[in-house]
Design a protein around this motif. Structure first.
Motif, PDB file in Angstrom:
ATOM      1  N   VAL A   3       3.020  15.499   1.516  1.00 12.52           N
ATOM      2  CA  VAL A   3       4.423  15.909   1.420  1.00 12.52           C
ATOM      3  C   VAL A   3       4.674  16.414  -0.003  1.00 12.52           C
ATOM      4  O   VAL A   3       3.876  16.151  -0.908  1.00 12.52           O
ATOM      5  N   PRO A   4       5.770  17.131  -0.240  1.00 13.35           N
ATOM      6  CA  PRO A   4       6.100  17.499  -1.623  1.00 13.35           C
ATOM      7  C   PRO A   4       6.288  16.246  -2.474  1.00 13.35           C
ATOM      8  O   PRO A   4       6.750  15.207  -1.979  1.00 13.35           O
ATOM      9  N   THR A   5       5.940  16.325  -3.730  1.00 10.37           N
ATOM     10  CA  THR A   5       6.027  15.142  -4.588  1.00 10.37           C
ATOM     11  C   THR A   5       7.448  14.612  -4.711  1.00 10.37           C
ATOM     12  O   THR A   5       7.667  13.408  -4.852  1.00 10.37           O
ATOM     13  N   ALA A   6       8.432  15.496  -4.635  1.00  5.15           N
ATOM     14  CA  ALA A   6       9.828  15.070  -4.729  1.00  5.15           C
ATOM     15  C   ALA A   6      10.255  14.273  -3.494  1.00  5.15           C
ATOM     16  O   ALA A   6      11.265  13.559  -3.521  1.00  5.15           O
ATOM     17  N   ALA A   7       9.498  14.352  -2.404  1.00  8.88           N
ATOM     18  CA  ALA A   7       9.853  13.665  -1.166  1.00  8.88           C
ATOM     19  C   ALA A   7       9.733  12.154  -1.284  1.00  8.88           C
ATOM     20  O   ALA A   7      10.193  11.423  -0.404  1.00  8.88           O
ATOM     21  N   THR A  53       0.797  -1.230   0.000  1.00 10.11           N
ATOM     22  CA  THR A  53       0.000   0.000   0.000  1.00 10.11           C
ATOM     23  C   THR A  53       0.831   1.283   0.000  1.00 10.11           C
ATOM     24  O   THR A  53       0.551   2.201  -0.780  1.00 10.11           O
ATOM     25  N   PRO A  54       1.880   1.436   0.844  1.00  9.86           N
ATOM     26  CA  PRO A  54       2.635   2.699   0.817  1.00  9.86           C
ATOM     27  C   PRO A  54       3.259   3.008  -0.541  1.00  9.86           C
ATOM     28  O   PRO A  54       3.492   4.181  -0.873  1.00  9.86           O
ATOM     29  N   TYR A  55       3.527   1.968  -1.337  1.00  8.67           N
ATOM     30  CA  TYR A  55       4.157   2.174  -2.640  1.00  8.67           C
ATOM     31  C   TYR A  55       3.135   2.461  -3.748  1.00  8.67           C
ATOM     32  O   TYR A  55       3.524   2.777  -4.870  1.00  8.67           O
ATOM     33  N   LEU A  56       1.875   2.332  -3.438  1.00  8.47           N
ATOM     34  CA  LEU A  56       0.821   2.544  -4.428  1.00  8.47           C
ATOM     35  C   LEU A  56       0.135   3.896  -4.277  1.00  8.47           C
ATOM     36  O   LEU A  56      -0.706   4.253  -5.105  1.00  8.47           O
ATOM     37  N   TYR A 110       7.954  -0.808   7.092  1.00  5.39           N
ATOM     38  CA  TYR A 110       6.525  -1.143   7.156  1.00  5.39           C
ATOM     39  C   TYR A 110       6.231  -2.387   6.322  1.00  5.39           C
ATOM     40  O   TYR A 110       5.602  -3.345   6.803  1.00  5.39           O
ATOM     41  N   ALA A 111       6.686  -2.385   5.067  1.00  2.91           N
ATOM     42  CA  ALA A 111       6.415  -3.507   4.166  1.00  2.91           C
ATOM     43  C   ALA A 111       7.019  -4.806   4.695  1.00  2.91           C
ATOM     44  O   ALA A 111       6.400  -5.868   4.622  1.00  2.91           O
ATOM     45  N   LYS A 143      11.692   6.680   2.441  1.00  2.19           N
ATOM     46  CA  LYS A 143      11.809   5.374   1.779  1.00  2.19           C
ATOM     47  C   LYS A 143      12.131   4.278   2.796  1.00  2.19           C
ATOM     48  O   LYS A 143      11.651   3.148   2.685  1.00  2.19           O
ATOM     49  N   GLY A 144      12.925   4.617   3.796  1.00  2.00           N
ATOM     50  CA  GLY A 144      13.251   3.659   4.840  1.00  2.00           C
ATOM     51  C   GLY A 144      12.032   3.293   5.670  1.00  2.00           C
ATOM     52  O   GLY A 144      11.848   2.125   6.046  1.00  2.00           O
ATOM     53  N   LEU A 145      11.178   4.274   5.955  1.00  2.00           N
ATOM     54  CA  LEU A 145       9.949   3.994   6.688  1.00  2.00           C
ATOM     55  C   LEU A 145       9.064   3.030   5.901  1.00  2.00           C
ATOM     56  O   LEU A 145       8.485   2.093   6.483  1.00  2.00           O
TER      57      LEU A 145
END
Length: 373
Positions: A43-47, A29-32, A60-61, A54-56
């Motif tokens: 957050v800003p799209t570049a974030a 889910t976080p990647y979708l 989670y995954a 990315k580590g969070l």
């Protein structure tokens, strides 16, 4: 009495496959999610390329996947060991455990993301996201008229039951355990042929309503790329509406075999496997659409350039990151913040009216099945 034609182990193994599917969707889910959202925080799209965020996502995954693997392994072991009641318990408890742990971890990482957002000084000039709602359906969503295809399937199901009524036994098997033993019977009455049609009709109404919510939803677009993201959202909405119709017809078609079990042409086990395969196909279809398009079309144009500026922020309207409450927003439905699909604006009285109506229809369906059959 035991029915022939069903291998309990095969049925149990098919059932157990639901757990890894649930686990995969929750872990992914976080990647979708949309580019400007991380754990339901704007957050800003570049974030999306920020190493900390990315580590969070990775942690989670990994944790959700580990839980899903343990539960799936335990369920398969029970299936292979012939502990069929345990498989059902594990399926229910395991699914809720994956969802509960997934959303619990989301809240944990949401708090970390909010703290990181504050530390980075990401503040938007506008407090609303760019999205529109109007009286026109999303152009790319297929017509609701396609749901009329349920009617010929229901008519065929009824015809099979009516024409085969004379060949039905005095006692009709309605429910069966995974070991093949029939656990519930019903007296043969003229209402029996209508039972599978009633189930098909209820299922069709639910999916048609879901289709309608897509058409009436707020049409999201990204502040930094409104035209491109609006196109991506339209493609996503089209794919989701097509999936609902095709998947729903597949399930309804599998249910059309139920009258054949009443007549004795096929066993309940064979019909059950057909319905289970159709249900798994629908689950896999949902995952495929989600992975290809992402939430609201977020994966359609993955290489769009991101922005370091936070252009809009509506975090204050999302309670716990999943419940949208905004009295100033006239829309009833909108894309989810954590998950793939749509949610409701709980500040609108019409949403609560629809909820009550849905519960009433569901209760009426359950009562009809229990009383009439």
């Amino acid at each position: 009495m035991t029915e022939q034609g069903m291998d309990p182990t095969v049925m149990m193994a098919l059932t157990a496959l639901i757990l890894p599917l649930v686990g995969f969707m929750m872990a992914a889910t976080p990647y979708l999610m949309r580019r400007g959202e991380v754990f339901a925080v704007t957050v800003p799209t570049a974030a999306q390329q920020d190493s900390y965020l990315k580590g969070l996502k990775r942690r989670y995954a990994a944790m959700v996947a580990a839980v899903s693997l343990v539960l799936t392994t335990a369920t398969l072991a029970l299936a292979l060991g012939g502990v069929y009641a345990g498989v059902i318990v594990m399926l229910v408890v395991g699914s809720f455990a994956i969802l509960g742990i997934g959303y619990g971890l989301m809240q944990f990482y949401r708090a970390k993301t909010k703290a990181y957002k504050h530390k980075q000084g990401w503040v938007a000039g506008a407090q609303e996201s760019v999205a529109v709602v109007d009286d026109q359906p999303v152009p790319q969503v297929i017509s609701l008229k396609w749901n009329l295809l349920y009617l010929p399937i229901m008519a065929l199901t009824l015809a099979i039951g009516v024409l085969g009524y004379a060949q039905m036994p005095d006692q009709i098997p309605l429910q069966m355990g995974f070991d093949g033993s029939v656990s519930r019977w019903a007296d043969k009455t003229p209402l029996i042929p209508f039972m599978p049609v009633l189930i098909q009709g209820f299922f069709g109404v639910c999916l048609t309503f879901s289709h309608w919510t897509i058409m009436r939803s707020k049409k999201w677009s990204e502040p930094g790329a409104p035209a491109t993201s609006a196109l991506a959202y339209g493609m996503f909405a089209h794919a989701q509406s097509l999936y609902l119709v095709v998947g729903g017809l597949l399930i309804a078609g599998a249910m059309a075999t139920m009258p054949l079990t009443f007549i004795g042409i096929i066993s309940m086990g064979q019909a059950a496997i057909g319905i289970m395969v159709a249900a798994l196909a629908m689950c896999i279809g949902a995952i495929a659409v989600s992975v290809v398009y992402g939430q609201a079309g977020s994966r359609v144009f993955l290489r769009m350039q991101g922005s370091d500026t936070l252009l809009a922020d509506d975090d204050s309207h999302w309670k716990f990151g999943i419940f949208y409450v905004n009295r100033d927003d006239p829309s009833l439905f909108l894309p989810e913040r954590f998950g793939v699909g749509w949610t409701t604006n709980w500040a609108r009285p019409a949403v609560w009216a629809l909820l009550v109506a849905g519960l009433a229809i569901t209760a009426g369906f359950v009562v009809a099945v229990l009383v009439l059959f």
